[in-house]
Scaffold this active site. Sequence first.
Site, PDB file in Angstrom:
ATOM      1  N   ASN A   9       0.844  -1.187   0.000  1.00  0.00           N
ATOM      2  CA  ASN A   9       0.000   0.000   0.000  1.00  0.00           C
ATOM      3  C   ASN A   9       0.884   1.244   0.000  1.00  0.00           C
ATOM      4  O   ASN A   9       1.466   1.602   1.024  1.00  0.00           O
ATOM      5  CB  ASN A   9      -0.918  -0.017   1.233  1.00  0.00           C
ATOM      6  N   LYS A  11      -0.023   4.287  -0.276  1.00  0.00           N
ATOM      7  CA  LYS A  11      -0.709   5.432   0.332  1.00  0.00           C
ATOM      8  C   LYS A  11      -0.524   6.681  -0.545  1.00  0.00           C
ATOM      9  O   LYS A  11      -0.482   6.569  -1.764  1.00  0.00           O
ATOM     10  CB  LYS A  11      -0.239   5.630   1.777  1.00  0.00           C
ATOM     11  N   HIS A  92      -9.503   0.838   5.562  1.00  0.00           N
ATOM     12  CA  HIS A  92      -8.200   1.050   6.190  1.00  0.00           C
ATOM     13  C   HIS A  92      -8.370   1.986   7.386  1.00  0.00           C
ATOM     14  O   HIS A  92      -9.211   2.889   7.376  1.00  0.00           O
ATOM     15  CB  HIS A  92      -7.226   1.644   5.182  1.00  0.00           C
ATOM     16  N   GLU A  94      -6.815   4.438   8.383  1.00  0.00           N
ATOM     17  CA  GLU A  94      -6.699   5.863   8.063  1.00  0.00           C
ATOM     18  C   GLU A  94      -7.999   6.403   7.462  1.00  0.00           C
ATOM     19  O   GLU A  94      -8.378   7.552   7.704  1.00  0.00           O
ATOM     20  CB  GLU A  94      -5.519   6.079   7.117  1.00  0.00           C
ATOM     21  N   GLU A 164      -5.116  -5.152  10.952  1.00  0.00           N
ATOM     22  CA  GLU A 164      -4.103  -4.107  11.138  1.00  0.00           C
ATOM     23  C   GLU A 164      -4.310  -3.436  12.495  1.00  0.00           C
ATOM     24  O   GLU A 164      -5.161  -2.553  12.618  1.00  0.00           O
ATOM     25  CB  GLU A 164      -4.166  -3.083  10.004  1.00  0.00           C
ATOM     26  N   GLY A 170       2.768   2.327  11.111  1.00  0.00           N
ATOM     27  CA  GLY A 170       3.665   3.461  10.967  1.00  0.00           C
ATOM     28  C   GLY A 170       4.371   3.873  12.241  1.00  0.00           C
ATOM     29  O   GLY A 170       5.013   4.914  12.281  1.00  0.00           O
ATOM     30  N   SER A 210       3.430  -2.401  10.358  1.00  0.00           N
ATOM     31  CA  SER A 210       4.893  -2.330  10.396  1.00  0.00           C
ATOM     32  C   SER A 210       5.550  -3.656  10.014  1.00  0.00           C
ATOM     33  O   SER A 210       6.501  -4.101  10.650  1.00  0.00           O
ATOM     34  CB  SER A 210       5.371  -1.860  11.770  1.00  0.00           C
TER      35      SER A 210
END
Length: 251
Positions: A9, A11, A92, A94, A164, A170, A210
């Site tokens: 991904n 992003k 996701h 985010e 996730e 991150g 990660s």
Amino acid sequence: MRGLIVAGNWKMNGNQQFVDDMLFSLNKVEFSESVEVIVFPPSVYLHAARQQAKTVKVGAQNIFFESSGAYTGEISPSMLSDIDCRYVILGHSERRAIFSEDDDLIAKKVVASIENDLVPILCVGETLEDRESGRFFEVIARQVKIGLSLLQAEQVARVIVAYEPVWAIGTGKTASPLQAQEVHGLIRRLVAELVGEQISESISILYGGSVNAANAKELFSQPDIDGGLVGGASLKVDEFLAICSAAAEAV
């Protein structure tokens, strides 16, 4: 037997030169037949990436659930099908946190994907607060149940789930292989309760949080972890290829 999937991904990163360089490097690699490699560039580069990709598949990072209409800035599932793009990341963390997407909206996107012959990667996961409070699986179970709620049982078989943990995205922190396996096992058992063990055993459940070259093989060796949804490490070709190699060794 389920193969492994390594999904990169990207992003909101890169430019046309980055796309050209990455796909040039990836196209030179003969990946293991037991590992499916997919990259997810920003939408503005999807068509170019789809045209250039030879050894990897290309997916989108998001869609809207309608086929067309006055939805400025959105991409429909039929548009992805039109350029022969067959994968899409949905839900996701985010998208949930920054853009306030809720479970019901994500469920509409999942069913729209299936109806347009796309393979949705349904992302689920808990925050650090959820984890520390002990209610993490309650949160994940809600996300899975609602995310799949508009599908028939046979359609669920076409979904990929990605676990996730939000606290590991991150941050450099990673759920231990045993922590990740525990949640993956719980998700698989939950899917079995919803649509039956046969479908549950056939679907792929990826780990995202990660993932890197150092931890990939141990993560992918767990019985219910079927590969990874890779973020930052997918932007570095050597690191991404090392993760793909780790997947091949873990099969």
